[in-house]
Structure formats: structure tokens, C-alpha cells
Motif scaffolding. Sequence first.
Motif, PDB file in Angstrom:
ATOM      1  N   MET A 224       0.859  -1.187   0.000  1.00 21.95           N
ATOM      2  CA  MET A 224       0.000   0.000   0.000  1.00 21.95           C
ATOM      3  C   MET A 224       0.893   1.234   0.000  1.00 21.95           C
ATOM      4  N   ALA A 225       0.837   2.023  -1.066  1.00 25.80           N
ATOM      5  CA  ALA A 225       1.683   3.200  -1.173  1.00 25.80           C
ATOM      6  C   ALA A 225       0.855   4.394  -1.609  1.00 25.80           C
ATOM      7  N   HIS A 226       1.199   5.557  -1.078  1.00 22.68           N
ATOM      8  CA  HIS A 226       0.518   6.791  -1.463  1.00 22.68           C
ATOM      9  C   HIS A 226       1.182   7.318  -2.717  1.00 22.68           C
ATOM     10  N   VAL A 227       0.695   6.860  -3.873  1.00 22.07           N
ATOM     11  CA  VAL A 227       1.339   7.227  -5.127  1.00 22.07           C
ATOM     12  C   VAL A 227       0.556   8.283  -5.894  1.00 22.07           C
TER      13      VAL A 227
ATOM     14  N   ARG B 166      -7.330   0.326 -17.298  1.00 17.78           N
ATOM     15  CA  ARG B 166      -8.557  -0.363 -17.693  1.00 17.78           C
ATOM     16  C   ARG B 166      -8.746  -1.650 -16.881  1.00 17.78           C
ATOM     17  N   GLN B 167      -9.984  -2.121 -16.898  1.00 19.17           N
ATOM     18  CA  GLN B 167     -10.371  -3.353 -16.192  1.00 19.17           C
ATOM     19  C   GLN B 167      -9.911  -3.315 -14.734  1.00 19.17           C
ATOM     20  N   THR B 168     -10.041  -2.137 -14.161  1.00 19.34           N
ATOM     21  CA  THR B 168      -9.702  -1.932 -12.756  1.00 19.34           C
ATOM     22  C   THR B 168     -10.922  -1.332 -12.072  1.00 19.34           C
ATOM     23  N   GLU B 169     -11.489  -2.076 -11.148  1.00 16.69           N
ATOM     24  CA  GLU B 169     -12.747  -1.689 -10.516  1.00 16.69           C
ATOM     25  C   GLU B 169     -12.536  -1.312  -9.057  1.00 16.69           C
ATOM     26  N   LEU B 170     -13.170  -0.214  -8.646  1.00 13.65           N
ATOM     27  CA  LEU B 170     -13.185   0.143  -7.229  1.00 13.65           C
ATOM     28  C   LEU B 170     -14.266  -0.687  -6.561  1.00 13.65           C
ATOM     29  N   VAL B 171     -13.851  -1.561  -5.661  1.00 19.18           N
ATOM     30  CA  VAL B 171     -14.778  -2.464  -4.991  1.00 19.18           C
ATOM     31  C   VAL B 171     -15.402  -1.797  -3.776  1.00 19.18           C
ATOM     32  N   SER B 172     -14.587  -1.103  -2.991  1.00 20.86           N
ATOM     33  CA  SER B 172     -15.067  -0.407  -1.802  1.00 20.86           C
ATOM     34  C   SER B 172     -14.014   0.601  -1.376  1.00 20.86           C
ATOM     35  N   PHE B 173     -14.350   1.435  -0.407  1.00 21.26           N
ATOM     36  CA  PHE B 173     -13.387   2.411   0.094  1.00 21.26           C
ATOM     37  C   PHE B 173     -13.684   2.695   1.556  1.00 21.26           C
ATOM     38  N   GLU B 174     -12.699   3.241   2.228  1.00 25.43           N
ATOM     39  CA  GLU B 174     -12.839   3.647   3.616  1.00 25.43           C
ATOM     40  C   GLU B 174     -12.225   5.032   3.761  1.00 25.43           C
TER      41      GLU B 174
ATOM     42  N   LEU C 163      -8.739   5.085   1.777  1.00 24.73           N
ATOM     43  CA  LEU C 163      -8.238   3.775   1.367  1.00 24.73           C
ATOM     44  C   LEU C 163      -9.263   3.134   0.432  1.00 24.73           C
ATOM     45  N   SER C 164      -8.827   2.809  -0.766  1.00 21.38           N
ATOM     46  CA  SER C 164      -9.720   2.225  -1.768  1.00 21.38           C
ATOM     47  C   SER C 164      -9.263   0.819  -2.112  1.00 21.38           C
ATOM     48  N   ARG C 165     -10.193  -0.109  -2.134  1.00 17.82           N
ATOM     49  CA  ARG C 165      -9.900  -1.495  -2.494  1.00 17.82           C
ATOM     50  C   ARG C 165     -10.207  -1.667  -3.986  1.00 17.82           C
ATOM     51  N   LEU C 166      -9.162  -2.001  -4.751  1.00 15.40           N
ATOM     52  CA  LEU C 166      -9.268  -2.092  -6.200  1.00 15.40           C
ATOM     53  C   LEU C 166      -9.073  -3.529  -6.650  1.00 15.40           C
ATOM     54  N   LYS C 167      -9.793  -3.871  -7.715  1.00 20.10           N
ATOM     55  CA  LYS C 167      -9.710  -5.236  -8.250  1.00 20.10           C
ATOM     56  C   LYS C 167      -9.484  -5.169  -9.757  1.00 20.10           C
ATOM     57  N   LYS C 168      -8.373  -5.758 -10.201  1.00 19.09           N
ATOM     58  CA  LYS C 168      -8.104  -5.876 -11.628  1.00 19.09           C
ATOM     59  C   LYS C 168      -8.680  -7.194 -12.137  1.00 19.09           C
ATOM     60  N   ALA C 169      -9.001  -7.240 -13.412  1.00 18.83           N
ATOM     61  CA  ALA C 169      -9.616  -8.437 -13.979  1.00 18.83           C
ATOM     62  C   ALA C 169      -8.678  -9.635 -13.916  1.00 18.83           C
ATOM     63  N   ASP C 170      -7.377  -9.384 -13.997  1.00 16.98           N
ATOM     64  CA  ASP C 170      -6.423 -10.500 -14.066  1.00 16.98           C
ATOM     65  C   ASP C 170      -5.433 -10.507 -12.911  1.00 16.98           C
TER      66      ASP C 170
ATOM     67  N   GLU D 238      -6.597  -8.287  -5.452  1.00 15.57           N
ATOM     68  CA  GLU D 238      -7.070  -6.991  -4.983  1.00 15.57           C
ATOM     69  C   GLU D 238      -5.902  -6.171  -4.438  1.00 15.57           C
ATOM     70  N   GLU D 239      -6.084  -4.856  -4.486  1.00 11.78           N
ATOM     71  CA  GLU D 239      -5.058  -3.923  -4.053  1.00 11.78           C
ATOM     72  C   GLU D 239      -5.715  -2.876  -3.165  1.00 11.78           C
ATOM     73  N   VAL D 240      -5.052  -2.464  -2.108  1.00 15.36           N
ATOM     74  CA  VAL D 240      -5.513  -1.354  -1.285  1.00 15.36           C
ATOM     75  C   VAL D 240      -4.680  -0.138  -1.642  1.00 15.36           C
ATOM     76  N   PHE D 241      -5.362   0.915  -2.068  1.00 14.54           N
ATOM     77  CA  PHE D 241      -4.681   2.119  -2.572  1.00 14.54           C
ATOM     78  C   PHE D 241      -5.008   3.319  -1.690  1.00 14.54           C
ATOM     79  N   LYS D 242      -3.993   4.069  -1.360  1.00  9.04           N
ATOM     80  CA  LYS D 242      -4.146   5.228  -0.488  1.00  9.04           C
ATOM     81  C   LYS D 242      -4.043   6.515  -1.294  1.00  9.04           C
ATOM     82  N   SER D 243      -5.019   7.411  -1.117  1.00 14.09           N
ATOM     83  CA  SER D 243      -4.991   8.711  -1.785  1.00 14.09           C
ATOM     84  C   SER D 243      -5.525   9.773  -0.841  1.00 14.09           C
ATOM     85  N   ALA D 244      -5.187  11.012  -1.128  1.00 15.97           N
ATOM     86  CA  ALA D 244      -5.691  12.100  -0.290  1.00 15.97           C
ATOM     87  C   ALA D 244      -7.187  12.305  -0.517  1.00 15.97           C
ATOM     88  N   TYR D 245      -7.621  12.137  -1.765  1.00 16.10           N
ATOM     89  CA  TYR D 245      -9.030  12.342  -2.109  1.00 16.10           C
ATOM     90  C   TYR D 245      -9.474  11.279  -3.102  1.00 16.10           C
TER      91      TYR D 245
END
Length: 509
Positions: free
Chosen positions: A1-4, A127-135, A142-149, A152-159
Motif C-alpha cells: 500500500m503506497a501513497h502514489v 482499464r479493467q480496474t474496478e473500485l470495490v469499496s473504500f474507507e 483507502l480504496s480497495r481495487l480489483k483488476k480483472a487479471d 485486490e489492491e488497497v490504494f491510499k490517496s488524499a481524495y
Amino acid sequence: MAHVADVLISGAGPTGLVHALWLTRQGVSVRVIDKLDKPVKASRAMAVQARTLELYRQIGLADAVAATGHPIPTMNLWVKGQRRARLPFAEAGADVTPYPFILSYPQDEHERLLIEKLQSMGVEVERQTELVSFEAKPDHVLSRLKKADGPEEVFKSAYLCACDGAKSTIRHQLGTDFEGGTYKQVFYVADVKLSGLEPAGEAHIALDNADFVAVLSYGRSGLSRLIGVVSDADPDTLGFEDVSHRAIDGLGVKIEQVNWFSTYRVHHRVTDNFRHGRVFLLGDAAHIHSPVGGQGMNTGIADAINLAWKLTAVLKGQADDALLETYNQERRAFANTLVETTDRVFTFVTAESNFADFVRTRIAPVVAGLAYLVEGVREMMFRIVSQTTLNYQESALSAGTAGKIEGGDRLPWVEVGGVDNFGPLSHIEWQAHVYGTASPGLKAWGQRRGIPVHEFEWHDKHGQAGLARDAVYLLRPDTYVALAEPHASVEALDQYLQSRALVTKYFVQ
């Protein structure tokens, strides 16, 4: 998980792409995701309005978009096979904007150009990257992302910015209201090749009792877009052969080929709040309405630009968080007005009764034709459709009146000797305009505050546009007037800044 990235944008339609472009141009890092594997080809939006093209000048896109699309200079109104009114936009908007037309530009081509521009700035749509949920946390999301292939990934952003359409996953998770309703009519959209339409390069609206069709030319090879309605139909089984052809036949055209046909139901809804802490709703995720007037995509783009400069200021420590509240205040007010207006027009066009038919097919065309003979009415009608009447006069960021221009107004466009006053607006920044003479004290104030002061030699055209001689107009980064100060008073400018803790950090002290 990185704030990129500072901002995660979910949805790569025009709203999301424009939001990413404006943020990136201002030095904000973004990540753009979309659950689809490629842009949708059978797109619905066609009309790009003049105000959108004006704003596209800020990132050098206006000329490319205008050159690729097809400018429609005139709208024709037909009733039961007779042309009853002709509305020349080119004439009505000649003194309003450098783009006095409606641009016919299919959304898929539009998106392709926006994506190419974004790629040139170093940003790729994932592409083919879906936001499943966020907190949402106090200082990040924190956003939980799911790629088709992939996993899942947890991604950190300011907004987090929801540009994910009318069925927005983010809006649903927020649980925010989406008040409004659904029209009983089914809309259809068809890309066709036709012949017999005159004039071929213009727009046409045909009415026939409760039936109507709008025709927008692609400007090439007889290709046109048809938009119409069918009452009480099942959109899943409806084909082009099932729609009423009364209005189409009234235009005297022959449909030679149907390239694609799509149906959809239209809602008229506005969410109760465009901001939820660090999460924002934009475009169709925040408001949906009838396609009457070609306003939808343009409204989403305006959402994106309005929010982009405010997020930039807060992220760079140039403004307080309270500035972000004005996004909800300004854009929700406009969305409510737009939904009400398009709803009234659509209801009028499709109402089913003998009296409604009489008013629609006998009275309204006569009134429209006569009204358009009056120059002021022609210009006002163009301003409404082109979104150049949009203002933020009720905003907490708006103050003052100089000439006929109030804080919150769009800066009037004026061209003198082939040079217009919108040139400096290509810089996404606060700036001041003086039409006449800027005093040495005002110029010194601009240098001290880090605000460019642009001086334009006075011309009668400035007065005709409503500008006051020697007044100062403080402009926001999205080109709207923040303060209109008739006396060009430095004290008044400072008072404006000091009274608005929302923006005072932006300026060099």
C-alpha cells in the motif's frame, strides 16, 4: 500500500478524463481507473457547448476539438413536416464567444482525444480496474481495487473522486440520496446514414404530436445521429423498426443504413451533497437529467474543472479545506436548476393530450419563430444552450459589481483587432483584468500578491459587453469573476481576501 497519487479518479468518461487533465496540468498526481476494458463506442453524448470549448483553451484542446468535430451553426424546428423556425446560432453568438455554434462530436471520439492528451502528460488510464469499496479516514482514503487479471489492491490517496456514472458504486456506498424520478418514455439513439435532409450540416428537431426526433449531423458522408423517444416500450426488445417514424418522415429523409441502435431509460435526479469529506461526486454520479439541450456531458466537465482548481489549492496548502465546500454549493445549485429546466422542456415536448398537441405544434413554433426575430432574444437563447449564462453569483467566493458584471459571472468575451481578452485565461491561475488603465498601486499590489494584472486598452466593445472602464476584475483559476471592484481599490481587494479565509493562503503575502 503506497501513497502514489493525491487523487484517485474512478471512471474514465469525459468527466473523469477532464478532471485528471486539469489536476495534472496544475501539478497534482492522479490515478485514473475504469472497470471497462475499452471506451464505449456506441456513445450517447454528441453536443459540445461553447462554454466547454472556452475552458478547453486552458489546456490547449479547444482548437483540436473544434477542428475534429462538426460545428453546427443553425437549429431548425419542424412541425408535422413543415419547417417552422430557423435559429442561427452563428449570428446569435457572434459577440458572445469565439465558438458561436454547437459542436457535434461523438463521445467516443471526444474521449479518445482526451486520453491522448492525458497520455502526453504522462498519465495512463488503467482499464479493467474496478473500485470495490473504500474507507474514508480523516486525512486520506483507502480504496480497495480489483483488476480483472490480478489480486485486490488497497490504494491510499488524499481524495477520491467518483466519476463512475449514474450507477456509481461510490455513491451507493456513501448511501447518499439520489432524489428524482424516471421518465416513462424510452429514449433511443441511432447512428444512421441518411439522405434528403436539408440543410444537411445543420441540426433539426421535428415534432409530431407526442413524437419527436432530433437530428445532429456528423458533417461527413450523410452520417447523422438520431435521438428520439418511445412511450411505454421495453428497451430490451425495442429495435429501430419499432420506433415511430412520423417525425422522421416529416423531415423528408430516407434512412439508408442503421449503423447502431441503442435504447435507455432516462432519470432526473440530483444527489443531496456533492461532497462527503474526502470523497466527491461528479457528473452523472451526482446528477442525471433529460438529454434535452445537450447539457449533460458539458455539465459533468464543468464539475470536473470547478473541483480541480480547488483540490489543487488545498493539496498545495494554498487554501483552507473550507474552499472545497464551495464545490458542493456552486455545482449542486446549477444541477438542480438544470434538472428542473430540462424536465419542464421534456415534459412539454412529450406530453400526451389534445391541448398539449395544440400548444406544441401550433402555438410554440409561432412564438419561437417570432421571438427569434428579436436580437436580444436570439442571443439569450444561445447563451442558455451554450452554458455561457452559468454563474456563481450566490457563491461564498463571489462579491462586488462593476458595470453590469457581478462577482460569480463568467467573464465576458471581447475581441478587438483580432485579439481577445481570453488569451491570459489559458493560465490556470488567479489573475486580475483591467479594461482601461491600471494604476501603479494596483500593479504593485499584483506583484506583491503574486497575481498577474492584465491591462487592456479601453474600447467601446468592452462597455457594450458590460465591463466598466478602469475597474478591476479578480478572476478565479476557472475564469469566473471572483470580485468585481468598480474603483480598482487595492483596499477592497485586500478586504476581499482577508474576509475569505477560504482563499487567503493562496496569495503571496
